[in-house]
Design a protein around this motif. Structure first.
Motif, PDB file in Angstrom:
ATOM      1  N   ASN A 223       0.777  -1.175   0.033  1.00 43.76           N
ATOM      2  CA  ASN A 223       0.029   0.012   0.146  1.00 43.76           C
ATOM      3  C   ASN A 223       0.896   1.241  -0.098  1.00 43.76           C
ATOM      4  O   ASN A 223       0.505   2.363  -0.640  1.00 43.76           O
ATOM      5  N   HIS A 224       1.953   1.164   0.497  1.00 36.48           N
ATOM      6  CA  HIS A 224       2.895   2.455   0.751  1.00 36.48           C
ATOM      7  C   HIS A 224       3.525   2.812  -0.840  1.00 36.48           C
ATOM      8  O   HIS A 224       3.703   3.950  -1.236  1.00 36.48           O
ATOM      9  N   TYR A 225       3.942   1.537  -1.363  1.00 37.11           N
ATOM     10  CA  TYR A 225       4.660   1.635  -2.537  1.00 37.11           C
ATOM     11  C   TYR A 225       3.722   1.683  -3.705  1.00 37.11           C
ATOM     12  O   TYR A 225       4.349   2.549  -4.792  1.00 37.11           O
ATOM     13  N   GLY A 226       2.727   1.197  -3.753  1.00 34.67           N
ATOM     14  CA  GLY A 226       1.780   1.106  -4.963  1.00 34.67           C
ATOM     15  C   GLY A 226       2.558   0.586  -6.242  1.00 34.67           C
ATOM     16  O   GLY A 226       3.436  -0.435  -6.070  1.00 34.67           O
ATOM     17  N   ASP A 227       2.222   0.874  -7.478  1.00 32.81           N
ATOM     18  CA  ASP A 227       3.053   0.420  -8.515  1.00 32.81           C
ATOM     19  C   ASP A 227       4.227   1.292  -8.822  1.00 32.81           C
ATOM     20  O   ASP A 227       4.316   1.983  -9.752  1.00 32.81           O
ATOM     21  N   PHE A 228       5.032   1.255  -8.050  1.00 28.44           N
ATOM     22  CA  PHE A 228       6.238   2.016  -8.273  1.00 28.44           C
ATOM     23  C   PHE A 228       7.145   1.735  -9.339  1.00 28.44           C
ATOM     24  O   PHE A 228       7.761   2.606  -9.789  1.00 28.44           O
ATOM     25  N   VAL A 229       7.236   0.426  -9.736  1.00 23.91           N
ATOM     26  CA  VAL A 229       8.009   0.437 -11.034  1.00 23.91           C
ATOM     27  C   VAL A 229       7.429   0.834 -12.152  1.00 23.91           C
ATOM     28  O   VAL A 229       8.042   1.446 -13.297  1.00 23.91           O
ATOM     29  N   ASN A 230       6.232   0.981 -12.416  1.00 26.95           N
ATOM     30  CA  ASN A 230       5.485   1.619 -13.416  1.00 26.95           C
ATOM     31  C   ASN A 230       5.541   3.201 -13.289  1.00 26.95           C
ATOM     32  O   ASN A 230       5.574   3.819 -14.191  1.00 26.95           O
ATOM     33  N   GLU A 231       5.701   3.847 -12.059  1.00 27.49           N
ATOM     34  CA  GLU A 231       6.075   5.185 -11.892  1.00 27.49           C
ATOM     35  C   GLU A 231       7.566   5.206 -12.531  1.00 27.49           C
ATOM     36  O   GLU A 231       7.511   6.476 -13.018  1.00 27.49           O
ATOM     37  N   TRP A 232       8.289   4.365 -12.445  1.00 28.22           N
ATOM     38  CA  TRP A 232       9.496   4.602 -12.873  1.00 28.22           C
ATOM     39  C   TRP A 232       9.608   4.654 -14.481  1.00 28.22           C
ATOM     40  O   TRP A 232       9.970   5.723 -15.096  1.00 28.22           O
ATOM     41  N   VAL A 233       8.595   3.779 -14.976  1.00 33.96           N
ATOM     42  CA  VAL A 233       8.680   3.483 -16.546  1.00 33.96           C
ATOM     43  C   VAL A 233       8.045   4.897 -17.010  1.00 33.96           C
ATOM     44  O   VAL A 233       8.300   5.507 -17.822  1.00 33.96           O
ATOM     45  N   GLU A 234       7.001   5.181 -16.288  1.00 27.60           N
ATOM     46  CA  GLU A 234       5.974   6.427 -16.880  1.00 27.60           C
ATOM     47  C   GLU A 234       7.222   7.641 -17.010  1.00 27.60           C
ATOM     48  O   GLU A 234       6.913   8.574 -17.559  1.00 27.60           O
ATOM     49  N   ALA A 235       7.922   7.598 -15.896  1.00 23.92           N
ATOM     50  CA  ALA A 235       8.896   8.910 -15.731  1.00 23.92           C
ATOM     51  C   ALA A 235       9.704   8.945 -16.787  1.00 23.92           C
ATOM     52  O   ALA A 235      10.243  10.013 -17.382  1.00 23.92           O
ATOM     53  N   ILE A 236      10.496   7.801 -17.345  1.00 23.35           N
ATOM     54  CA  ILE A 236      11.113   7.761 -18.656  1.00 23.35           C
ATOM     55  C   ILE A 236      10.466   8.018 -19.672  1.00 23.35           C
ATOM     56  O   ILE A 236      10.924   8.966 -20.611  1.00 23.35           O
ATOM     57  N   LYS A 237       9.315   7.703 -19.792  1.00 25.78           N
ATOM     58  CA  LYS A 237       8.303   7.907 -20.993  1.00 25.78           C
ATOM     59  C   LYS A 237       8.061   9.496 -21.029  1.00 25.78           C
ATOM     60  O   LYS A 237       8.018  10.048 -22.155  1.00 25.78           O
ATOM     61  N   ALA A 238       7.831   9.947 -19.900  1.00 34.62           N
ATOM     62  CA  ALA A 238       7.435  11.501 -19.766  1.00 34.62           C
ATOM     63  C   ALA A 238       8.705  12.310 -20.301  1.00 34.62           C
ATOM     64  O   ALA A 238       8.731  13.485 -20.646  1.00 34.62           O
ATOM     65  N   GLU A 239       9.876  11.951 -20.367  1.00 33.49           N
ATOM     66  CA  GLU A 239      11.153  12.429 -21.058  1.00 33.49           C
ATOM     67  C   GLU A 239      11.295  12.391 -22.540  1.00 33.49           C
ATOM     68  O   GLU A 239      12.161  12.880 -23.233  1.00 33.49           O
ATOM     69  N   GLY A 240      10.176  11.717 -23.065  1.00 33.17           N
ATOM     70  CA  GLY A 240       9.975  11.488 -24.416  1.00 33.17           C
ATOM     71  C   GLY A 240      10.838  10.585 -25.110  1.00 33.17           C
ATOM     72  O   GLY A 240      11.234  10.375 -26.308  1.00 33.17           O
ATOM     73  N   ILE A 241      11.487   9.619 -24.285  1.00 35.13           N
ATOM     74  CA  ILE A 241      12.409   8.455 -24.611  1.00 35.13           C
ATOM     75  C   ILE A 241      11.574   7.399 -25.331  1.00 35.13           C
ATOM     76  O   ILE A 241      10.781   6.770 -24.639  1.00 35.13           O
ATOM     77  N   THR A 242      11.971   7.007 -26.271  1.00 35.84           N
ATOM     78  CA  THR A 242      11.555   5.933 -27.001  1.00 35.84           C
ATOM     79  C   THR A 242      12.494   4.761 -27.372  1.00 35.84           C
ATOM     80  O   THR A 242      12.110   3.549 -27.734  1.00 35.84           O
ATOM     81  N   GLU A 243      13.748   5.156 -27.043  1.00 33.97           N
ATOM     82  CA  GLU A 243      14.856   4.109 -27.304  1.00 33.97           C
ATOM     83  C   GLU A 243      15.984   4.611 -26.250  1.00 33.97           C
ATOM     84  O   GLU A 243      16.198   5.779 -26.099  1.00 33.97           O
TER      85      GLU A 243
END
Length: 469
Positions: A121-141
């Motif tokens: 409950n504390h961490y939630g989907d933390f790995v997805n949060e990391w991935v979404e942060a990478i995507k938010a930088e416009g990174i596709t490769e």
């Protein structure tokens, strides 16, 4: 009239048995036949810190998991109740037209609970949060690698004196530089007739291809889990040996991940690739790739919340990681040895006698841990008015190995942490009388008979001690 007489008789018998249980409870316990060849230590203090009952309280004996209280209290003193461990996700290099020419780096802050099942409950989907942060930088490769900096903690995953047949099992996960998802995995077995080889159906989580499972488990006549998991720190093989009940489907056995850093790298890389972000896997080094940007800071629960779970469920890996942090926070190496030195130095400075105190790990898994009863009650005495420690002890007292000893009649009168490891059983905490706390510690090494029988004897003795106050 007859009912009144029966009631009086019943109350009289109850008082008789209470008196019998309380009469010289410690002496009766010490002279029990099952302790004939055992070593034991006991210390009981009054609320002011004066020792009012004892037996060999200066003898150095194995504490089993009660050493977790020493680790926990020292961590609270050194790090603070609200201390949080931080894991940081950064990108290193340059992003050009959606391509990161550089690396994704996960820097560990030595969080023992990152992704742990007890803190979902504390961490939630933390790995997805990391991935979404990478995507938010416009990174596709990503023209680089997924890297994990696990240098926050040092040294081996397990103390050098940990038994080999403990190291690969889930409770021997130890203190790796990077902790992730409890540092453990579950193997699902299917078994056939007695004497036939078992089959591994799957593991959860899925282990990377670089880690090989060597299955030598057969179906047998015994009930329950009789499997030992062997692996070495950083190794690429896990050996499964022993027996499981015949004709079972999806029988579960837990083991320690031998290389948590490598497992976490593979886990994060797969999560990124699942979002159709390609990764070359070629690490980028040199001055061209020194630019870095922090994307996410993932914080642990407050230390006191970690300690409540640690002491209720007796989580070895949390305690071992914290011992290394104690060393680091004290200006020593973030190793088992550094932590052990720091713990002894801290309590010696507080005026406790540290002679006979030998600390190998933070959890009590090593059989070379040794402490004295008088030292432990001294540590507990120092926290007698601390409300946060009181809450931690209340949680520890909810474990089945503690609750089963007291019964409803003594509810709220004894707070304790239990410990058990191969012919060693111990209890540490507070006996409460008239609202006042009396620190106590009782350990028995090399007892005869069963663990359940010894637990009953120790419970009887401690209830008797309580009635004598």
């Amino acid at each position: 009239m007859r009912s009144i007489l029966l009631l009086v008789l019943f109350l009289g018998m109850a008082n008789f048995f209470s008196a019998q249980e309380s009469a010289d409870a410690l002496s009766a316990f010490v002279n029990n036949e099952e302790l004939k060849n055992a070593s034991l230590g006991f210390s009981l203090l009054d609320p002011s810190g004066k020792e009012i009952q004892s037996y060999e309280s200066e003898r150095s004996l194995a504490p089993a998991s009660t050493v977790k209280l020493l680790t926990s209290i020292t961590a609270l003193e050194v790090l603070g109740y609200d201390h949080k461990f931080v894991t940081t996700l950064t990108i290193q290099g340059t992003v050009i037209k959606g391509k990161l020419i550089g690396n994704v780096i996960l820097k560990s802050g030595g969080d023992p609970t990152l992704g742990a099942s007890d803190f979902q409950n504390h961490y939630g989907d933390f790995v997805n949060e990391w991935v979404e942060a990478i995507k938010a930088e416009g990174i596709t490769e990503i023209d680089g690698r997924i890297l994990i900096d696990d240098t926050a903690l040092e040294g081996d995953r397990n103390a050098g004196s940990t038994a080999l047949n403990d190291v690969g099992n889930y409770y021997g996960a130890g203190a790796p530089g990077f902790s992730f998802m409890d540092n453990e995995f579950t193997v699902f077995f299917t078994t056939g007739g007695v004497g036939t080889a078992s089959m591994v159906v799957k593991t959860e989580p899925v282990l990377p291809d670089s880690i090989e499972l060597v299955n030598e488990v057969i179906a047998g006549n015994k009930s329950g889990d009789n499997v030992i998991v062997y692996s070495l720190d950083g190794g690429n093989q896990v050996f499964l040996k022993g027996e499981l009940p015949a004709n079972k489907i999806d029988f579960q056995v837990r083991g320690a991940i031998p290389d948590v850093t490598r497992f976490a790298q593979a886990y994060l890389q797969k999560a990124i690739e699942n979002e159709e972000i390609s990764i070359t896997g070629v690490e980028k080094n040199g001055p061209l790739y020194m630019n870095s940007k922090e994307l996410v800071r993932t914080k642990s629960p407050a230390l006191i919340e970690i300690l409540k779970v640690l002491n209720k469920k007796s989580v070895n890996s949390y305690a071992d990681v914290l011992l290394k942090h104690i060393g680091k926070a004290s200006g020593r190496p973030a190793t088992f040895e550094g932590g052990a030195e720091a713990v002894k130095a801290y309590w010696k400075e507080k005026g406790l006698d540290t002679n006979g105190i030998y600390i190998e790990d933070g959890s009590g898994l090593s059989r070379k841990n040794n402490i004295t009863a008088r030292f432990m009650t001294g540590v507990l005495q120092s926290q007698i008015e601390d409300e946060q420690v009181n809450k931690m002890m209340n949680e520890a007292s909810l474990s089945s190995s503690v609750k089963s000893m007291w019964g409803e009649a003594f509810k709220g009168q004894i707070q304790a942490k239990s410990g058990y490891i191969g012919r060693v059983m111990a209890y540490a905490g507070y006996i409460i009388s008239d609202g006042e706390k009396h620190p106590f510690y009782l350990t028995v090494n090399n007892f005869s008979g069963s663990a359940s029988g010894m637990r009953t004897l120790m419970g009887t003795a401690l209830r008797g001690v309580r009635l004598e106050l």
